[in-house]
Structures are given as C-alpha cells and as structure tokens.
Design an enzyme around this catalytic site. Structure first.
Site, mmCIF file in Angstrom:
data_model
loop_
_atom_site.group_PDB
_atom_site.id
_atom_site.type_symbol
_atom_site.label_atom_id
_atom_site.label_comp_id
_atom_site.label_asym_id
_atom_site.label_seq_id
_atom_site.Cartn_x
_atom_site.Cartn_y
_atom_site.Cartn_z
ATOM 1 N N HIS A 183 1.456 2.585 -3.811
ATOM 2 C CA HIS A 183 0.632 3.707 -4.144
ATOM 3 C C HIS A 183 0.210 4.440 -3.663
ATOM 4 O O HIS A 183 0.350 4.988 -3.473
ATOM 5 C CB HIS A 183 -1.299 2.975 -3.506
ATOM 6 C CG HIS A 183 -1.305 1.333 -4.582
ATOM 7 N ND1 HIS A 183 -1.155 1.353 -5.542
ATOM 8 C CD2 HIS A 183 -1.837 -0.462 -4.426
ATOM 9 C CE1 HIS A 183 -1.813 -0.229 -5.916
ATOM 10 N NE2 HIS A 183 -1.534 -0.899 -5.311
ATOM 11 N N GLU A 217 0.977 -1.282 -0.096
ATOM 12 C CA GLU A 217 -0.123 -0.100 -0.275
ATOM 13 C C GLU A 217 0.984 1.149 0.133
ATOM 14 O O GLU A 217 0.513 2.617 -0.579
ATOM 15 C CB GLU A 217 -1.059 0.202 1.784
ATOM 16 C CG GLU A 217 -1.861 -0.581 0.829
ATOM 17 C CD GLU A 217 -2.944 -1.258 -0.044
ATOM 18 O OE1 GLU A 217 -3.264 -0.577 -0.633
ATOM 19 O OE2 GLU A 217 -3.524 -2.137 -0.630
#
Length: 344
Positions: A21, A18
């Site tokens: 991202h 994550e």
C-alpha cells in the site's frame, strides 16, 4: 524463542502487506500520514517528511494511513483526489505483495528441498485404484478438472471433496491414461481413501522449473484457503475450528518444538512453509469483498469506475466503520476460542 519467531513471522508478513500500500501510495502522489506495525498505543515512532513511522503495542496488525482514505479532505495529496485507477492499484497492492512474498519464499523452499512429486509408490489391495489398473510409478496429473503438480494436492483434493467419485488422469511411460475411482471410507483414519500410496519423495529441480513450481505453490495455498472458506460457509466445518493469531502462534510453536529435535535447518524449512501459507492466506482474506478489508474497498472503487461517479465518502466510511466493528468482534471471539483451546 518459538514465540519470538512466531511474532517475527507475523510482523514481516504484515509489514510487507502494508509496504505494498505504502509504495503504490507514494508512487501515486498520495500523502501517507502514518505507516505503522502493530495495533494499539504507540510504543515509539519517528517523523520523516510527511509520514510518521511507528511501532504499536500489539504486534498483530499494521496500517498505512493515507490522507482522506476514510473521508473527505482538501489536501492535494488526499486519497480521494487521485484517479480511480490509481486508488485501485494502491488498495490491491497489499494483497498482491503478499502473493509476491509467498512466491519468493516458495522459491527458496523449493530450491532447498525440491518438490513433492505426485508419483505413486504403490496401490493398496482391495481399493478402487487397484481395480482401475493403477500401478507403482504412475504420475497423477489431474483429478477431475483440477491439474495436479504436487502429491499433497491429491490428499487435499480428496479432503475437500470427501467421498466424491473421481476421474484420475495419470501418466505411465509418457502415455496418458484415465481411471474412474470411487473413494473408500477408512474407519481407522476417518477419511476417504483412493487406495494409492506415496513415499513423499522430493525431486530437485532447476532454477526455471523452480520458478514455475513456485507459482504452483502459491496457487495451491490460495486454492486451499478458498476451499476452506467454502467449507466454513457451507457448514462443513465448525466456526470453532477457526484460528486467530493466538492459535496460529501455538501452531508455529508446536511445529518449532517438533522440528528443533531434527536440527535448525528443519526449523528454518518449516517456518518458511508456515510463512508461505500465512502470506498467501492473508492475501486471499484481504481480497474478500467485505467492508473494511481491501476487497471491500475495491468493490466501492470498481462501482465508482463503472458509474463514473464517486460514492459519498461519508457513506462509504460509515460502511467500513461498521465492517471494522464486526471484524473486531469476530477477532475477539476467535481469540477467545483460541485461548479456550489451550486449556482443553
């Protein structure tokens, strides 16, 4: 203790995914509404700037929630307002970060224990390798068209291509030779054998060689994951053999129990190896072209880049929503199967 370690491994790998991202979204000027670790209800969190950072109840999963990611938005920092190239980089960053993580962990592992060199410690009587003239000290460098860098690649290749005839390329005294080998089925092990042995000796390597073999290590796990998926799709393995978070936690726990008797250094090495496998596996699985996964989102973005026209965000969002529902259902089935195995 072992379950805490397993959850920590999961959490770190997902967090790094994550983070990929998140960092690319911030770099592209995309508004990130929430960055969370885990799934379900929020345990606690903190608002910092435009982003809410939180930890959820269930430790399996995580998310980088961007403005306008699954629908239309008038916000200037919305995901859909950025160039298609920027959006592709943001979506691809998660799996790429998993491969980067696997690479650095592999370098640590190789620096600690070296590499398992594909050198024969001997050949078995009555098998094809002996008849083909292979000897102790031969270094396997290729099986059919696949380059070999580690001995475990030999075992894994014969597992994925059980019973298939092989052309083995090997080195002896600096010279390259080839041998055509027909694997023989062994009743005791239940596997096809080439008739070669290896004492799994490890060879220490320098920093530059270690970096090169770290790339090979990541490639090995990516290849193993893809081959396993191929066997699942073609029906060579049953869906009952799939493992989800519960099964993986059990495997990590079993490995911990087996390692701790030899000392915590071996626990560290085995947990490191598990982390490499899981990180590379998560990268591959997220790149599959399925709705709701990063790979599915990349398919829509690539189509947009080719057409030079956006796909209706509501229609794309609906496809991903259906994909999420299917994936959630699959996760429940896999988790049920994992729990069932605990009592078998």
């Amino acid at each position: 203790m072992k379950f805490i370690i397993a959850i920590l491994i999961f959490s770190i790998i997902i967090l790094f995914h994550e983070l990929g991202h998140f960092l690319l979204a911030k770099k592209s000027g995309i508004r990130v509404n929430e960055f969370c670790l885990g799934l379900g209800p929020t345990l606690f969190g903190v608002q910092k700037g435009e982003t809410f950072y939180s930890i959820k109840l269930l430790p399996f999963g995580g998310a980088c929630m961007m403005e306008g990611e699954d629908g239309d938005s008038d916000d200037a920092g919305a995901f859909g307002h950025k160039s298609v190239g920027a959006r592709i980089s943001v979506v691809a960053a998660g799996p790429v970060f998993n491969f980067i993580m696997a690479f650095f962990l592999a370098f640590i592992l190789i620096s600690c224990i070296g590499i398992d060199v594909p050198v024969l410690s001997g050949v078995m009587e009555g098998y094809s390798a002996e008849a083909a003239g292979m000897q102790e000290g031969d270094v396997i460098v290729r099986l059919n068209h696949k380059p070999i860098h580690f001995y475990r690649e030999v075992s894994m290749y014969t597992y994925f291509h059980a019973g298939e005839p092989l052309q083995v390329t090997y080195l002896r005294d600096g010279e390259r030779y080839t041998a055509d080998i027909e694997p023989t089925y062994d009743e005791e092990s239940g596997r096809y054998l080439l008739g070669i042995t290896n004492n799994y000796a490890r060879e220490k390597v320098g920093v530059l060689t270690g970096l090169k073999y770290s790339v090979y290590e990541v490639k090995y796990w990516i290849w193993s994951t893809l081959q396993s998926l191929k066997m699942l799709v073609t029906g060579q393995v049953s869906a009952n053999e799939l493992s989800g978070p519960v099964g993986i936690v059990k495997s990590i726990g079993d490995t911990y129990d087996a390692s701790v008797r030899d000392g915590y250094f071996y626990v560290f090495l085995n947990m490191l190896n598990f982390s490499i496998l899981l990180s590379a596996n998560l990268g591959v699985m997220n790149l599959l072209p399925l709705p709701a996964l990063d790979g599915g989102r990349l398919v829509f973005l690539i189509v947009e880049a080719v057409r030079r026209r956006k796909i209706d965000p509501e229609k794309e969002g609906m496809v991903h929503f259906v994909g999420i529902m299917i994936l959630m259902g699959l996760m429940v089935l896999v988790m049920f199967n994992d729990i069932r195995k605990l009592f078998i």
